[in-house]
Write an enzyme that holds these catalytic residues in place. Structure first.
Site, mmCIF file in Angstrom:
data_model
loop_
_atom_site.group_PDB
_atom_site.id
_atom_site.type_symbol
_atom_site.label_atom_id
_atom_site.label_comp_id
_atom_site.label_asym_id
_atom_site.label_seq_id
_atom_site.Cartn_x
_atom_site.Cartn_y
_atom_site.Cartn_z
ATOM 1 N N ASP A 295 0.835 -1.189 0.000
ATOM 2 C CA ASP A 295 0.000 0.000 0.000
ATOM 3 C C ASP A 295 0.877 1.248 0.000
ATOM 4 O O ASP A 295 1.879 1.320 0.711
ATOM 5 C CB ASP A 295 -0.896 -0.019 1.243
ATOM 6 C CG ASP A 295 -2.023 0.983 1.152
ATOM 7 O OD1 ASP A 295 -2.794 0.910 0.180
ATOM 8 O OD2 ASP A 295 -2.140 1.825 2.056
ATOM 9 N N GLU A 342 0.942 -0.562 -5.240
ATOM 10 C CA GLU A 342 -0.237 0.314 -5.219
ATOM 11 C C GLU A 342 0.261 1.709 -5.618
ATOM 12 O O GLU A 342 0.862 2.423 -4.817
ATOM 13 C CB GLU A 342 -0.845 0.315 -3.814
ATOM 14 C CG GLU A 342 -2.174 1.062 -3.731
ATOM 15 C CD GLU A 342 -2.000 2.540 -3.422
ATOM 16 O OE1 GLU A 342 -2.107 3.365 -4.363
ATOM 17 O OE2 GLU A 342 -1.758 2.880 -2.261
ATOM 18 N N ASP A 396 -11.176 1.361 -0.638
ATOM 19 C CA ASP A 396 -11.469 2.778 -0.389
ATOM 20 C C ASP A 396 -12.570 3.332 -1.294
ATOM 21 O O ASP A 396 -13.037 4.455 -1.069
ATOM 22 C CB ASP A 396 -10.211 3.624 -0.578
ATOM 23 C CG ASP A 396 -9.268 3.540 0.610
ATOM 24 O OD1 ASP A 396 -9.742 3.236 1.726
ATOM 25 O OD2 ASP A 396 -8.057 3.772 0.428
#
Length: 500
Positions: A295, A342, A396
């Site tokens: 991430d 990511e 998200d």
């Protein structure tokens, strides 16, 4: 990832169970069976480290980068494995389906962990446990100390502990360990239960040709084992106060940027020790997962650093990260680096160069495809490179149906047919988008389970920049039908992505 394939994004907390939160019990195995029967090659999950209510139980806000989240331990499996009796896991009041009940589930599991530990002590069969403690010593000792000290200090952060414990004075720690030896062993025992169940579940998934994609947050919490154990690896002063914190500039999710609040790394100090902590972390995670989604990967090239006293993220600035030197060290330690980067948000040429140099695929998100210049938008399927992992949305994002009915602006709705290059109806938009993604050049496609189910706003996992009502969605027990499996496999085979 050497051929066209696909998978499902579903966090473990979102699985059905009788105990208020998804866990590594029978429903997890049933989900693996479902994914395999649907021809899926991957099960992607969110981070599985310990969370807390202070940070809204976000899996991206953990107080240990190595420990497992006790909430994911299955009471059902503890009975099957002989650590509990069936009567020990009887629930007086039923938990609700469809939502995670963190507080009630946590209280219930604490009680059964106490019971299991008492039975374990009486049983006296310690060989497997002792072997685990020996093998995991490099992180487990500090984790147990941190957890038990925190409990004795009424939950206060490490920076508010008595000086000897706060500053890791050897004598103070030894005295504390001597006084609290039983509780320290209990914490280690719970971790033993977690990793025992995890490795069995992963082994089962792999036996069904389903690989696990784990999710690794780049940052750790300020109040975490890591910052307490290695303060010099982070930008904090000698008194333990934060100097700078993490976040990101204004983006799709927030006009003022996001102030995450994690301490940023002191990469100069980490480089001096040859990034040893990160090497340990990656080695640990490669034993848990088949692939690692990192991430906020762009933080390795450059990261948004905000002075700790500033209340808004817009007052931060970009700071150069460790770049290629970091990944060269990792490449020396590991034959394979199965990393998914990511790379969402503001991506600069140095990020692209770093990914290209080490061969890491980036991400594409279809729900970002309907704004701006469609011809040049990287999230438009026609613009995908083959070497990428494409998603309809992430944890998200809203669901496809939730986005269309709650968020999509008129110009975005007007762009849908242009981006998808086919007609659609709102009712079946999720399936139209899934088909377009599956037909795309992207080597790997990952679809959130909520989009396969066609859920609206109620299926949303997280709303960035908020701390309430997130991470609570759960799959209904009867949602994984044979009919749904057959519908998924038809598309998967048609687009030459099937594992069958």
């Amino acid at each position: 990832m050497h051929k066209r394939n696909s998978g499902i994004l579903l966090h473990i907390t979102s699985l059905p169970s009788k105990y208020g939160i998804g866990d590594m019990g029978s429903f997890a195995y049933a989900f693996v069976d479902f994914a395999a029967s649907a021809g899926q090659s991957f099960w992607q999950i969110l981070p599985i480290n310990p969370t807390d209510g202070i940070n809204g139980n976000s899996p991206y806000s953990c107080y240990s980068a190595f420990a497992g989240n006790p909430l994911l331990i299955s009471p059902e499996m503890l009975v099957i494995e002989g650590f509990l009796r069936a009567s020990d896991v009887n629930v007086a009041t039923a938990f609700v389906d469809g939502r995670v009940e963190y507080t009630r589930a946590g209280a219930f599991k604490e009680r059964i962990f106490n019971t299991a530990f008492q039975l374990f002590q009486k049983r006296g069969d310690r060989e497997e446990f002792d072997s685990f403690v020996h093998d995991q010593h490099y992180w487990l000792e500090d984790y147990a100390l941190f957890t038990v000290i925190k409990a004795t200090q009424a939950g206060r952060g490490w920076n508010e502990w008595p000086e000897g414990l706060k500053n890791r004075n050897a004598k103070a720690l030894d005295e504390f360990a001597s006084r609290n030896s039983l509780e320290l062993e209990r914490v280690k025992f719970v971790q033993f239960l977690f990793f025992r169940q995890w490795h069995k579940l992963k082994g089962y998934a792999n036996s069904k040709n389903v690989s696990i994609i784990g999710d690794i947050p780049i940052y750790v919490n300020y109040d975490s084992v890591e910052v307490w154990r290695h303060p010099s690896y982070f930008k904090i002063d000698k008194q333990g106060h934060l100097q700078f914190i993490s976040g990101c500039p204004p983006d799709y999710f927030s006009r003022t940027g996001q102030r995450w609040g994690n301490p940023v790394y002191n990469w100069a100090q980490l480089k001096k020790v040859n990034y040893s902590w990160w090497v340990e972390r990656i080695a640990h995670d490669l034993k848990l997962f088949d692939y690692l989604r990192i991430d906020h990967f762009r933080g390795f090239a450059g990261f948004w650093q905000i002075p700790a006293h500033e209340k808004l993220a817009v007052f931060g600035r970009w700071v150069k990260g460790p770049g290629a030197s970091f990944f060269k060290v990792l490449a020396k330690h590991f034959k394979l680096l199965p990393i998914i980067a990511e790379d969402l948000g503001e991506i600069t040429p140095d990020v692209i160069e770093l990914m290209k140099k080490f061969g890491f695929p980036g991400m594409r998100v279809l729900l970002f495809a309907f704004n701006g210049d469609i011809n040049n938008n990287p999230h438009v399927p026609a613009n995908y490179p083959a070497h990428c992992v494409a998603y309809s949305g992430t944890h998200d994002n809203n669901t496809i149906q939730g986005w269309y009915h709650q968020e999509a602006k008129p110009h975005e709705k007007a762009n849908i047919a242009r981006v998808l290059r086919k007609k659609f109806t709102p009712r079946t938009l999720n399936w139209t988008m899934i088909e377009v993604l599956m037909h795309s050049r992207a080597q790997t496609v990952i679809i959130p389970m909520q989009d396969f189910l066609g859920l609206k706003e109620e299926g949303r996992m997280n709303t960035p920049a908020t701390k309430v009502n997130n991470w609570q969605w759960r799959l209904k027990p009867k949602a994984l039908t044979g009919r749904l499996s057959q519908k998924i496999i038809r598309i998967t085979k048609k687009t030459e992505r099937s594992s069958l």
